[in-house]
Write an enzyme that holds these catalytic residues in place. Structure first.
Site, PDB file in Angstrom:
ATOM      1  N   ASP A 115      46.332  46.572  43.090  1.00 50.42           N
ATOM      2  CA  ASP A 115      45.331  46.089  42.117  1.00 50.42           C
ATOM      3  C   ASP A 115      44.311  45.337  42.876  1.00 50.42           C
ATOM      4  O   ASP A 115      44.141  44.969  43.838  1.00 50.42           O
ATOM      5  CB  ASP A 115      46.090  44.922  41.142  1.00 50.42           C
ATOM      6  CG  ASP A 115      45.817  45.547  39.755  1.00 50.42           C
ATOM      7  OD1 ASP A 115      44.491  46.075  39.410  1.00 50.42           O
ATOM      8  OD2 ASP A 115      46.466  45.497  38.595  1.00 50.42           O
TER       9      ASP A 115
ATOM     10  N   ASP B 244      41.730  50.419  32.572  1.00 52.64           N
ATOM     11  CA  ASP B 244      43.161  50.666  31.914  1.00 52.64           C
ATOM     12  C   ASP B 244      43.151  51.700  30.722  1.00 52.64           C
ATOM     13  O   ASP B 244      42.209  51.519  29.842  1.00 52.64           O
ATOM     14  CB  ASP B 244      43.825  49.237  31.598  1.00 52.64           C
ATOM     15  CG  ASP B 244      44.129  48.621  32.819  1.00 52.64           C
ATOM     16  OD1 ASP B 244      43.914  48.826  34.030  1.00 52.64           O
ATOM     17  OD2 ASP B 244      44.762  47.482  32.605  1.00 52.64           O
TER      18      ASP B 244
HETATM   19  C1  GLA Z   1      45.549  45.652  36.023  1.00 56.02           C
HETATM   20  C2  GLA Z   1      46.084  47.170  36.143  1.00 56.02           C
HETATM   21  C3  GLA Z   1      46.886  47.490  35.123  1.00 56.02           C
HETATM   22  C4  GLA Z   1      48.111  46.525  35.475  1.00 56.02           C
HETATM   23  C5  GLA Z   1      47.566  45.340  35.027  1.00 56.02           C
HETATM   24  C6  GLA Z   1      48.848  44.395  35.366  1.00 56.02           C
HETATM   25  O1  GLA Z   1      45.000  45.445  34.553  1.00 56.02           O
HETATM   26  O2  GLA Z   1      44.783  48.203  36.203  1.00 56.02           O
HETATM   27  O3  GLA Z   1      47.563  48.954  35.366  1.00 56.02           O
HETATM   28  O4  GLA Z   1      48.761  46.837  36.693  1.00 56.02           O
HETATM   29  O5  GLA Z   1      46.570  45.040  35.831  1.00 56.02           O
HETATM   30  O6  GLA Z   1      48.470  42.860  35.128  1.00 56.02           O
END
Ligand code: GLA
Length: 404
Positions: A165, A220
């Site tokens: 990430d 997301d």
């Molecule tokens: C980010 C990523 C998600 C998930 C969250 C976890 O938002 O894009 O897919 O992994 O972090 O905190």
């Protein structure tokens, strides 16, 4: 007229500089190729990830039971092999030696034992970290500055997949931070699928293939129609950059989480399949419904996603609510999705051979991969079908050779 000695000297220096530059760029090109040499991701990865359903509420029991469920439902046999732990699996602080520590209250047996268990089921274990100082949840450290230590730990535990990430990174560019982990994984010596989760900020499709096996192209997803189709749209722009070994990633599946209708989830799964997206289930597989199983276990749709040609479909026509998405498959076949984005009415939608890149007058056999039915009549030049609101139809078109 001869050159003066100063001119000769300048020329010699210039030639030397060119030779050095050429050597350097050849070196870095070789280095870039070496970075990617993990041999993984020849087709988009398939499996499960904890985030969309469980968020931070995870523990080793959930992960073990999910592995059991992937096997008992038959999903693992269809290719869903990765069991991926997302954020929130580690203690907030590293130990005195700087090692990541699995959270004692939720993963008391540690990651090696969990990997052994998952492997014993014929599955693979994935884990999550971050190219920053803390992960996005801020409940555990990221790997920035600890890349080799963490990669070595992941390899020693038997990890097969790393989602990496982009939170809390101190502001430096992802193109600087991500390759450090790529190199660390290569040094660690275990083939680990490397999934870049940079959210599409710096157009990772343009550089991700050198250092990772997939790259998120979007922010997301959430469990709604609007979020889902907009991820597919944003991801489509980069279709030309997907290829075996490196895939665009519009985020994980929401199928089965309850926010969309069955027809909408069929659109979701169909779009992800033809977009050669990772098929990472995001629901609670331990309590999966028959309806969700029916969608996720459609072998004909999975086969489109896993086709060896590895070409991502594109939006080839848009008119009002109607869209045609299409892409080539192996064996001169074509996958075509007819999508009605409207909310109210069923609409007849026509895909022309012209839109699909099929030569005019080609006779085609059409198979509806959701109905599991081959049309009785061969088709020429167009396919017309009625599609309900927020629904799609997905066909495989196979050219028919004229009788000799
Ligand atoms: C980010 C990523 C998600 C998930 C969250 C976890 O938002 O894009 O897919 O992994 O972090 O905190």
């Amino acid at each position: 007229m001869g050159m003066k000695s100063t001119q000769v000297q300048v020329l010699a220096v210039l030639l030397l500089a060119c030779a050095v530059a050429a050597q350097e760029s050849a070196g870095s090109e070789a280095e870039r190729r070496r970075l990617l040499a993990n041999g993984l991701g020849n087709t988009p990865p398939m499996g499960w990830n904890s985030w969309n359903h469980f968020h931070c509420i995870i523990n080793e029991t959930v992960i073990r039971e999910t592995a059991d469920a992937l096997v008992s439902t038959g999903l693992s046999k269809l290719g869903y092999h990765y069991v991926n732990i997302d954020d929130c699996w580690a203690e907030l602080n590293r130990d005195a030696e700087g090692n990541l520590v699995p959270r004692k209250s939720t993963f008391p047996s540690g990651m090696k034992a969990l990997a052994d268990y998952v492997h014993s089921k014929g599955l693979k274990l994935g884990i999550y970290s971050d190219a920053g100082y803390l992960t996005c949840s801020k409940t555990m450290p990221g790997s920035l500055g600890y890349e080799q230590k963490d990669a070595d730990a992941f390899a020693a535990w038997g990890i097969d997949y790393l989602k990496y990430d982009n939170c809390n990174n101190g502001g430096s560019r992802p193109t600087v931070r991500y390759p450090v982990m790529t190199r660390a994984l290569m040094n660690a010596g275990r083939p680990i699928f490397f999934s870049l989760c940079e959210w599409g900020d710096l157009h990772p499709a343009l550089w991700g293939f050198r250092i990772g096996n997939s790259w998120r192209t979007t922010n997301d997803i959430n469990d709604s129609w609007e979020s889902m189709v907009s991820r597919a749209d944003e991801n489509e722009v980069y279709a030309d950059y997907a290829r075996p070994g490196g895939w665009n990633d519009p985020d994980m599946l929401e199928v089965g989480n309850g926010g969309m209708t069955k027809g909408e989830y069929i659109v979701h799964f169909s779009l992800w399949a033809i977009s050669k997206a990772p098929l990472l289930i995001g629901c609670d597989v331990r309590n999966i419904t028959g309806e969700t199983m029916e969608i996720l276990s459609n072998e004909e749709v999975i086969a489109i996603n896993q086709d060896p040609l590895g070409v991502q479909a594109k939006k080839v026509r848009m008119e009002g609510n109607q869209e045609i998405w299409a892409g080539p498959l192996s064996g001169y076949r074509t996958a075509v999705l007819l999508l009605n984005r409207g909310e109210e009415d069923s609409e007849p939608i026509t895909a022309n051979w012209d839109d699909l890149g099929i030569p005019p007058d080609t006779l085609v056999e059409a198979r509806d991969v959701w109905k599991h039915e081959t049309m009785k009549q061969y088709l020429k030049n167009e396919l017309t079908t009625t599609v309900g609101p927020h629904a799609c139809k997905l066909f495989i078109l196979t050219p028919v050779m004229p009788a000799q």
